[in-house]
Design a protein around this motif. Structure first.
Motif, mmCIF file in Angstrom:
data_model
loop_
_atom_site.group_PDB
_atom_site.id
_atom_site.type_symbol
_atom_site.label_atom_id
_atom_site.label_comp_id
_atom_site.label_asym_id
_atom_site.label_seq_id
_atom_site.Cartn_x
_atom_site.Cartn_y
_atom_site.Cartn_z
ATOM 1 N N UNK A 106 0.696 -1.514 -0.010
ATOM 2 C CA UNK A 106 0.118 -0.414 0.267
ATOM 3 C C UNK A 106 0.409 1.504 -0.296
ATOM 4 N N UNK A 107 1.881 1.103 0.693
ATOM 5 C CA UNK A 107 2.919 2.785 0.785
ATOM 6 C C UNK A 107 3.924 2.691 -0.362
ATOM 7 N N UNK A 108 3.959 1.787 -0.686
ATOM 8 C CA UNK A 108 4.863 1.926 -2.789
ATOM 9 C C UNK A 108 3.940 2.086 -3.436
ATOM 10 N N UNK A 109 2.295 2.077 -3.469
ATOM 11 C CA UNK A 109 1.407 2.828 -4.227
ATOM 12 C C UNK A 109 1.900 4.573 -5.279
ATOM 13 N N UNK A 110 2.029 5.071 -4.385
ATOM 14 C CA UNK A 110 2.350 6.395 -5.216
ATOM 15 C C UNK A 110 3.841 6.040 -5.860
ATOM 16 N N UNK A 115 10.424 6.255 -12.252
ATOM 17 C CA UNK A 115 11.124 5.252 -13.188
ATOM 18 C C UNK A 115 11.916 4.729 -11.662
ATOM 19 N N UNK A 116 11.295 4.405 -10.540
ATOM 20 C CA UNK A 116 13.105 4.309 -9.610
ATOM 21 C C UNK A 116 12.749 2.285 -10.322
ATOM 22 N N UNK A 117 13.668 1.704 -9.955
ATOM 23 C CA UNK A 117 13.719 0.253 -9.723
ATOM 24 C C UNK A 117 13.055 -0.541 -8.815
ATOM 25 N N UNK A 118 12.389 -1.519 -8.643
ATOM 26 C CA UNK A 118 11.096 -1.931 -7.648
ATOM 27 C C UNK A 118 11.891 -2.042 -5.821
ATOM 28 N N UNK A 119 13.463 -2.205 -6.487
ATOM 29 C CA UNK A 119 14.436 -2.563 -5.178
ATOM 30 C C UNK A 119 14.758 -1.045 -4.654
ATOM 31 N N UNK A 120 14.894 0.091 -5.196
ATOM 32 C CA UNK A 120 14.339 1.133 -4.632
ATOM 33 C C UNK A 120 13.022 1.654 -3.819
#
Length: 229
Positions: A106-110, A115-120
């Motif tokens: 949820x927090x990562x939705x925005x 363009x950030x990679x998934x790990x970041x």
């Protein structure tokens, strides 16, 4: 010159109903300047235009007339893609969680549309979850959290992109007094760190914590008051 996050001039918003029903004016010539770092409460009776004003500030809706500058940029000149980018990068919204996703998701939705990679993205989401004290709940889903914990997650999601302005619509509306106080304390701390916060509330005790209270009535500003803090 005052550093303004948001500057609304002569804002009007009219909703047009179907068939021959008369148009419904929601905002009537609203002028509102929000300095960077201010804690502002918007109050007013039902139908006064609070949510409409919040939606325009948050670039979720466009005014029928008037101008709106966000961080000095005229929103009317932006394309739909640019407005979506502004919402994702400059505006933090405290709203309902997605029930199918975990706290961390949820927090990562925005961040998903950037363009950030998934790990970041996951690293930033974890930091935001840690900031609101819910690291031990990051793999839980909203249904497994208390109301106060859900609201903390919503705040973490709103902060994950380090927005210019945080928008909260009745952030303590469905919480008991103790949990609501904890959420307000967190918002106080965020404001103390320099964040600009705009909050819609019907509770005068909540509004008293803000630096400024704007009262709406029939789509117009009825009172605009700075509060001594």
């Amino acid at each position: 010159m005052m550093d303004l996050v948001a500057d609304l001039r002569a804002i009007e918003k009219t909703y047009h109903r179907i068939h021959s029903s008369p148009p419904v004016p929601a905002l009537r010539g609203v002028n509102l300047s929000i300095p960077r770092g201010q804690y502002l409460a918007i109050m007013g009776p039902s139908g006064s235009g609070k949510s409409t004003l919040m939606n325009i500030v948050g670039c979720l809706d466009q005014p029928t007339k008037g101008s709106y500058r966000l961080n000095g940029q005229d929103v009317a000149t932006m394309s739909d893609k640019e407005i979506s980018q502004v919402r994702g990068e400059r505006i933090g919204f405290i709203f309902h969680l997605i029930p199918q996703l975990t706290v961390l998701e949820n927090v990562g939705v925005p961040l998903f549309y950037g363009t950030l990679p998934r790990g970041r993205r996951m690293e930033l989401a974890r930091r935001a979850v840690e900031h609101v004290g819910l690291t031990d709940r990051q793999d839980h889903r909203p249904s497994q959290l208390s109301g106060g914990q859900q609201q903390r997650v919503a705040i973490a999601r709103a902060l994950v992109n380090k927005p210019s302005i945080l928008l909260a619509d009745e952030p303590t509306g469905n919480l008991d007094s103790a949990t609501g106080e904890a959420i307000l304390t967190l918002l106080d701390e965020l404001h103390d760190s320099g964040l600009t916060i705009v909050m819609v509330t019907h509770d005068e005790r909540v509004a008293d914590r803000c630096q400024r209270v704007v009262q709406l009535l029939d789509g117009m500003i009825d009172c605009d008051q700075l509060i001594a803090t």
